[in-house]
Design an enzyme around this catalytic site. Structure first.
Site, PDB file in Angstrom:
ATOM      1  N   GLY A   1       7.254   4.557   8.118  1.00 17.95           N
ATOM      2  CA  GLY A   1       6.353   5.662   8.418  1.00 17.95           C
ATOM      3  C   GLY A   1       6.624   6.187   9.813  1.00 17.95           C
TER       4      GLY A   1
ATOM      5  CE  LYS B   1      -1.935   2.496   3.229  1.00 18.25           C
ATOM      6  NZ  LYS B   1      -1.799   3.815   2.587  1.00 18.25           N
TER       7      LYS B   1
ATOM      8  CB  THR C   1       7.417   6.645  16.164  1.00 15.98           C
ATOM      9  OG1 THR C   1       8.728   6.805  15.579  1.00 15.98           O
ATOM     10  CG2 THR C   1       7.538   5.803  17.416  1.00 15.98           C
TER      11      THR C   1
ATOM     12  N   GLY D   1       3.647   3.065  13.575  1.00 16.85           N
ATOM     13  CA  GLY D   1       4.408   1.837  13.837  1.00 16.85           C
ATOM     14  C   GLY D   1       3.844   1.080  15.037  1.00 16.85           C
TER      15      GLY D   1
ATOM     16  CD  GLU E   1      13.874   0.387   8.193  1.00 21.14           C
ATOM     17  OE1 GLU E   1      14.468   1.326   8.756  1.00 21.14           O
ATOM     18  OE2 GLU E   1      14.363  -0.738   8.049  1.00 21.14           O
TER      19      GLU E   1
ATOM     20  CD  GLU F   1      10.329  12.207  11.785  1.00 24.00           C
ATOM     21  OE1 GLU F   1       9.247  11.673  12.038  1.00 24.00           O
ATOM     22  OE2 GLU F   1      11.217  11.668  11.092  1.00 24.00           O
TER      23      GLU F   1
ATOM     24  CB  CYS G   1      13.182   8.759   8.184  1.00 28.80           C
ATOM     25  SG  CYS G   1      14.072   7.840   6.933  1.00 28.80           S
TER      26      CYS G   1
HETATM   27  P1  NAD Z   1       2.425   7.706   8.509  1.00 30.03           P
HETATM   28  O1  NAD Z   1       2.836   6.771   9.584  1.00 30.03           O
HETATM   29  O2  NAD Z   1       1.303   8.638   8.762  1.00 30.03           O
HETATM   30  O3  NAD Z   1       2.012   6.905   7.196  1.00 30.03           O
HETATM   31  C1  NAD Z   1       2.848   5.958   6.597  1.00 30.03           C
HETATM   32  C2  NAD Z   1       1.994   4.929   5.901  1.00 30.03           C
HETATM   33  O4  NAD Z   1       1.220   4.242   6.871  1.00 30.03           O
HETATM   34  C3  NAD Z   1       0.991   5.507   4.901  1.00 30.03           C
HETATM   35  O5  NAD Z   1       0.904   4.641   3.781  1.00 30.03           O
HETATM   36  C4  NAD Z   1      -0.311   5.498   5.675  1.00 30.03           C
HETATM   37  O6  NAD Z   1      -1.440   5.420   4.846  1.00 30.03           O
HETATM   38  C5  NAD Z   1      -0.154   4.227   6.499  1.00 30.03           C
HETATM   39  N1  NAD Z   1      -0.968   4.153   7.705  1.00 30.03           N
HETATM   40  C6  NAD Z   1      -1.484   5.175   8.436  1.00 30.03           C
HETATM   41  N2  NAD Z   1      -2.197   4.675   9.475  1.00 30.03           N
HETATM   42  C7  NAD Z   1      -2.112   3.332   9.414  1.00 30.03           C
HETATM   43  C8  NAD Z   1      -2.614   2.256  10.211  1.00 30.03           C
HETATM   44  N3  NAD Z   1      -3.373   2.480  11.286  1.00 30.03           N
HETATM   45  N4  NAD Z   1      -2.305   0.996   9.856  1.00 30.03           N
HETATM   46  C9  NAD Z   1      -1.543   0.753   8.781  1.00 30.03           C
HETATM   47  N5  NAD Z   1      -1.054   1.722   7.977  1.00 30.03           N
HETATM   48  C10 NAD Z   1      -1.325   2.993   8.288  1.00 30.03           C
HETATM   49  O7  NAD Z   1       3.741   8.456   8.096  1.00 30.03           O
HETATM   50  P2  NAD Z   1       3.887   9.613   7.050  1.00 30.03           P
HETATM   51  O8  NAD Z   1       3.499  10.891   7.664  1.00 30.03           O
HETATM   52  O9  NAD Z   1       3.237   9.210   5.766  1.00 30.03           O
HETATM   53  O10 NAD Z   1       5.463   9.560   6.774  1.00 30.03           O
HETATM   54  C11 NAD Z   1       6.363  10.294   7.502  1.00 30.03           C
HETATM   55  C12 NAD Z   1       7.006   9.422   8.571  1.00 30.03           C
HETATM   56  O11 NAD Z   1       7.690   8.328   7.974  1.00 30.03           O
HETATM   57  C13 NAD Z   1       8.061  10.187   9.347  1.00 30.03           C
HETATM   58  O12 NAD Z   1       7.936   9.892  10.713  1.00 30.03           O
HETATM   59  C14 NAD Z   1       9.364   9.617   8.812  1.00 30.03           C
HETATM   60  O13 NAD Z   1      10.454   9.722   9.671  1.00 30.03           O
HETATM   61  C15 NAD Z   1       8.989   8.208   8.547  1.00 30.03           C
HETATM   62  N6  NAD Z   1       9.942   7.611   7.611  1.00 30.03           N
HETATM   63  C16 NAD Z   1      10.814   6.669   8.074  1.00 30.03           C
HETATM   64  C17 NAD Z   1      11.763   6.119   7.222  1.00 30.03           C
HETATM   65  C18 NAD Z   1      12.758   5.084   7.686  1.00 30.03           C
HETATM   66  O14 NAD Z   1      13.301   4.380   6.850  1.00 30.03           O
HETATM   67  N7  NAD Z   1      13.026   4.960   8.973  1.00 30.03           N
HETATM   68  C19 NAD Z   1      11.797   6.515   5.892  1.00 30.03           C
HETATM   69  C20 NAD Z   1      10.899   7.480   5.472  1.00 30.03           C
HETATM   70  C21 NAD Z   1       9.970   8.015   6.336  1.00 30.03           C
END
Ligand code: NAD
Length: 503
Positions: A240, A187, A242, A245, A262, A397, A296
């Site tokens: 995504g 997704k 924390t 996560g 991640e 962050e 990130c």
């Molecule tokens: P997010 O957690 O809001 O969303 C990430 C993904 O998760 C999206 O596809 C979203 O639709 C999905 N999602 C949201 N709620 C969910 C749920 N309840 N169950 C399953 N999936 C769900 O994050 P974001 O705002 O899209 O991205 C930014 C974040 O990602 C930042 O915290 C960034 O640091 C992190 N990030 C981490 C890495 C890494 O490799 N460590 C890389 C890039 C981004």
């Protein structure tokens, strides 16, 4: 504008895909729902994209299950060959992929063309080569027995990715999983699905069998949540925030999925007083301002030795103010808009947070005045000085072109500040002192350390974090452990085992 006009205006030669990809076919969502994906340059609609619900995730899982036996038993070299063909196709379609990514995410074209597209191809190529190099082991056990270890695919893997590097993350997530023989339900983030769907089209062209990869754009709390819960998905790999996560871990408990996370970061970028300042100024700007700071691993805590802090900040602020903001599709643009209006507002809210805690704005802190950018999600490159490393802007962050500057006096203090958050993802230091460099590499609480550079990645080098930045590693041989499980096989060759129940 209709879709064909939008394609033409963006200079795309091939059609924009906007449906789910299930079982090798582009299809609408079962309930016909769609969600608009916007161009962050002006918030106009690019396309209405099919939005997967639970029924669609079920369809995707069923397609993956049907494909799994043949794919997992295919000769590893043949799986690899498909990934190598895909890497070639990504390069051949690099212009369109770069433009589409710039259109959907706001990354400047010069970045998508020179970094995102080549890195995506490179990653598929690396793991195409890896497919037939994942070896089992033979364990030296007691006489007369052979014990060998088979590395097997996990099965159906769910992958959920964010919007900051959607194209590149298709390769980071899918390439190793496919090389190991898994089938995938992925997704993309709801606001940036377009390049992932394009990759699906290229996968079909590369000869990937139907059902091996299924792409289900949709909402996180619907499709994402269901992937995390799904009883027939064996593993979830998530990139995504924390907070999400944690939800994924809870949702995965039903069938005890294997989980790889991640998550976020608050990267310390430490400049010592013996550093090459010109290199450090430029490298620190790349560390935070590349991709509008939506990374990130961004170097979002700029830690300066007090002796060089003023000079460094003066040069750094001058560079930040000179960065050219503009339409991402313009070749000269060095910084584009943030990927959504909601996210732009969140980033700008941190300027107030900084001020409330006594911080000072050194540069930026607002949307640019240029009327040509007024309808978009732009934020000027922003530097704030915080009073204390415990202040919110030095702990949370922000995920934007927003860097928090702090000063330190001694190495011990620098280490305490650097390790003084719950995150532990990227980190970096600039120094000419070789002992200090390696001491910090040893002592930093982080998954990655860069010395006299920042934000380097390579498909061969493990990538991931510690603490609230998650667990598991992407890339390199390391990630192949994440996408395989070990089976121990015992064979009695000529062992003389006395009967346990002698009669
Ligand atoms: P997010 O957690 O809001 O969303 C990430 C993904 O998760 C999206 O596809 C979203 O639709 C999905 N999602 C949201 N709620 C969910 C749920 N309840 N169950 C399953 N999936 C769900 O994050 P974001 O705002 O899209 O991205 C930014 C974040 O990602 C930042 O915290 C960034 O640091 C992190 N990030 C981490 C890495 C890494 O490799 N460590 C890389 C890039 C981004």
């Amino acid at each position: 504008m209709n879709l064909a006009d939008i394609q033409a205006a963006a200079g795309l030669r091939t059609p924009i895909r906007h449906q789910l990809f299930i079982g090798g076919r582009f299809v609408d969502a079962a309930d016909g729902q769609t969600l608009a994906t916007l161009n962050p340059h002006d918030n106009s609609t690019i396309a209405e994209v099919a939005m997967a619900g639970r029924e669609d995730v079920d369809r995707a899982v069923a397609a993956a299950e049907a494909a799994l036996p043949a794919w997992s038993r295919m000769a590893a070299a043949d799986r690899g060959r498909i990934l190598l063909r895909l890497a070639d196709l990504i390069e051949a379609n690099g212009g369109d992929l770069a433009r589409l990514e710039s259109l959907d995410t706001g990354h400047p074209l010069r970045d998508t063309r020179t970094l995102d597209v080549p890195r995506t191809a490179e990653c598929f190529r690396y793991f195409g080569g890896m497919a037939d190099k994942v070896l089992g082991d033979v364990v030296p056990v007691e006489a007369g027995f052979l014990n060998y270890l088979l590395r097997e695919p996990v099965g159906i893997v769910g992958q959920v990715v964010p919007w900051n590097f959607p194209l590149m993350f298709t390769s980071w997530k899918m390439a190793p999983a496919l090389a190991a023989g898994n089938c995938i339900v992925l997704k993309p983030a709801e606001i940036t699905p377009l390049t992932t769907l394009k990759i699906a089209e290229l996968m079909r062209e590369a000869g990937l069998p139907d059902g091996v990869v299924n792409i289900v754009p949709g909402l996180g709390n619907v499709a994402g949540q269901y992937i995390a819960e799904h009883p027939r998905i064996a593993k979830i790999a998530f990139t995504g925030s924390t907070a999400t996560g944690r939800r994924i871990v809870q949702a995965s408990a039903g069938n005890l999925k294997k989980v790889q996370l991640e998550l976020g970061g608050k990267g310390p970028n430490i400049v010592f007083d013996d550093a090459n300042l010109a290199a450090a100024v430029n490298g620190s700007a790349f560390a935070i301002f590349h991709n509008q700071g939506q990374a990130c691993i961004a170097g979002s805590r700029l830690m300066l030795h007090e002796r060089i802090a003023d000079e460094f900040l003066e040069r750094f602020a001058a560079l930040a103010k000179s960065i050219r903001l503009g339409n991402p599709l313009d070749e000269r643009t060095e910084m584009g808009p943030l990927t959504s209006a909601q996210h732009r507002d969140r980033v700008l809210s941190y300027v107030e947070v900084a001020k409330e805690q006594g911080g000072a704005v050194v540069a930026g802190g607002k949307a640019p005045a240029d009327p040509a950018l007024a309808a978009g999600c732009y934020v000027e490159p922003t530097i704030v000085k915080a009073r204390d490393y415990k202040d919110r802007v030095a702990q949370e962050e922000v995920f934007g072109p927003f860097v928090t500057a702090l000063t330190f006096k001694t190495d011990d203090e620098a280490l305490a500040i650097a390790n003084g958050t719950d995150y532990g993802l990227g980190s970096g230091l600039w120094t000419c002192n070789i002992q200090r460099a390696h001491r910090f590499a040893r002592d930093l609480h982080a998954g990655m350390v860069w010395i006299n550079t920042y934000k380097r990645v390579n498909p061969g080098s493990p990538f991931g974090g510690v603490g609230l930045s998650g667990y598991g590693r992407e890339m390199g041989f390391e990630v192949m452990r994440e996408y395989t499980q070990v089976k121990s096989v015992w064979v009695n060759i000529d062992a003389q085992v006395a009967p346990w129940y002698a009669r």
